[in-house]
Scaffold this motif. Structure first.
Motif, PDB file in Angstrom:
ATOM      1  N   GLU A 133       0.770  -1.376   0.039  1.00  0.00           N
ATOM      2  CA  GLU A 133       0.140  -0.258  -0.102  1.00  0.00           C
ATOM      3  C   GLU A 133       0.911   1.343   0.102  1.00  0.00           C
ATOM      4  N   HIS A 172      -5.725   2.971   2.961  1.00  0.00           N
ATOM      5  CA  HIS A 172      -5.301   1.471   2.831  1.00  0.00           C
ATOM      6  C   HIS A 172      -4.187   1.172   3.866  1.00  0.00           C
ATOM      7  N   HIS A 212      -9.066   1.131  -9.235  1.00  0.00           N
ATOM      8  CA  HIS A 212      -7.612   1.366  -9.542  1.00  0.00           C
ATOM      9  C   HIS A 212      -7.351   0.796 -11.011  1.00  0.00           C
ATOM     10  N   ILE A 257     -10.167  -2.461   0.739  1.00  0.00           N
ATOM     11  CA  ILE A 257      -8.947  -2.633  -0.125  1.00  0.00           C
ATOM     12  C   ILE A 257      -9.607  -3.255  -1.338  1.00  0.00           C
ATOM     13  N   GLU A 285      -4.966   4.598  -1.386  1.00  0.00           N
ATOM     14  CA  GLU A 285      -3.969   3.788  -0.905  1.00  0.00           C
ATOM     15  C   GLU A 285      -3.281   4.239   0.431  1.00  0.00           C
ATOM     16  N   GLU A 288      -9.584  -1.426  -5.135  1.00  0.00           N
ATOM     17  CA  GLU A 288      -8.698  -1.647  -5.997  1.00  0.00           C
ATOM     18  C   GLU A 288      -9.445  -2.025  -7.282  1.00  0.00           C
TER      19      GLU A 288
HETATM   20 FE   LIG Z   1      -4.562  -0.218  -2.098  1.00  0.00          FE
END
Ligand SMILES: [Fe+2]
Ligand SMILES: [Fe+2]
Length: 276
Positions: free
Chosen positions: A90, A127, A210, A203, A124, A207
């Motif tokens: 992370e 996270h 992302h 997370i 992040e 994600e």
């Molecule tokens: Fe992450």
């Protein structure tokens, strides 16, 4: 004087301590969000000279992956080691998302590109903070164990190639996270550790976004340059990523993130062996 977004990114990259780095990351992300909502001062994108390696704390000690000690997965020590590895990923991810902003400022991109990566960097950071909280609950902390060196390699290898960076970082490395996170969640379910389950579920959900941003901007650039995205992806991953992709894949989440099976299956060892 208001910093440019690129200067903010470099500021985060140059901050060593994990807590300080993520605090700064969250502060700058909020400034960017406020600006974009019309509620804060104007922030230019700007250009900057990011360091080749972001600053990192003295601990954890960074070792080559084969020298990082393995611990029994079902034990407390094993669960701490797993969370420690996630925290390291992370923190690295915080730097990766700011780095793409700082390093490729010379490539003209729509504003949405910056919105997406700033949002990722902010997530992040959260996270990392969540996982650090879980480590502390188990009597440990980030820095207590050695961690993988070489995690910045993908950034170095693609420092001059935005399309390569998008292929390798969000579309290979972060997509790999989607494959392995459900198994990790099960480890903490078996151990009945609700805080870790909750952190990993956040997370896991974020994600997907992302990876989706990676795919979106990868396809945008391919379309702008009139190149075939699937062929370009295969070429770039073979050029910049060391090793084959490893099944099993989380096909459902990868699909949700806009990565079709014919992007990743041809890059696995298994398929190369079956179809020489
Ligand atoms: Fe992450
Ligand atoms: Fe991520």
């Amino acid at each position: 004087m208001t910093l440019t977004l690129a200067q903010m990114a470099v500021d985060v990259l140059q901050t060593a301590d994990g807590q300080a780095k993520t605090d700064l990351s969250r502060k700058y992300a909020k400034a960017w969000r406020d600006f974009r909502a019309g509620e804060g001062p104007n922030i230019e994108i700007g250009t900057a000279a990011p360091p080749m390696h972001p600053k990192r704390p003295d601990k954890p000690e960074l070792l080559s992956p084969r020298d990082v000690p393995r611990r029994r997965p079902g034990s407390d020590a094993g669960r701490i080691a797993l969370l420690h590895a996630v925290a390291h990923i992370e923190l690295n991810a915080v730097d990766l998302h700011w780095d793409i902003i700082a390093r490729f400022g010379h490539v003209p991109m729509p504003m949405g590109f910056y919105d997406d990566w700033v949002k990722c960097a902010e997530e992040e950071s959260r996270h990392f903070n969540l996982v650090c909280g879980c480590l502390e609950d188990l009597g440990s902390f980030y820095g207590a164990l050695p961690a993988h060196a070489g995690m910045w390699r993908a950034a170095e290898d693609t420092a001059e190639d935005l399309l390569g960076r998008l292929a390798v970082v969000p579309m290979v490395l972060e997509a790999r996270g989607l494959d392995v996170t459900p198994g990790m969640i099960n480890v903490f379910r078996s151990a009945k550790l609700p805080k870790a389950i909750e952190a990993l579920e956040i997370i896991y959900a974020e994600e997907v976004g992302h990876v989706a941003y990676g795919s979106k901007w990868f396809h945008f650039l391919c379309g702008r340059d009139n190149i075939d995205p699937k062929d370009a992806f295969h070429d770039l991953v073979r050029r910049y990523f060391h090793g084959a992709l490893k099944p099993p894949f989380n096909e459902e989440k990868r699909a949700e993130a806009g990565i079709p099976p014919d992007f990743y299956w041809p890059l696995t060892e298994a398929l190369e062996k079956e179809n020489p």
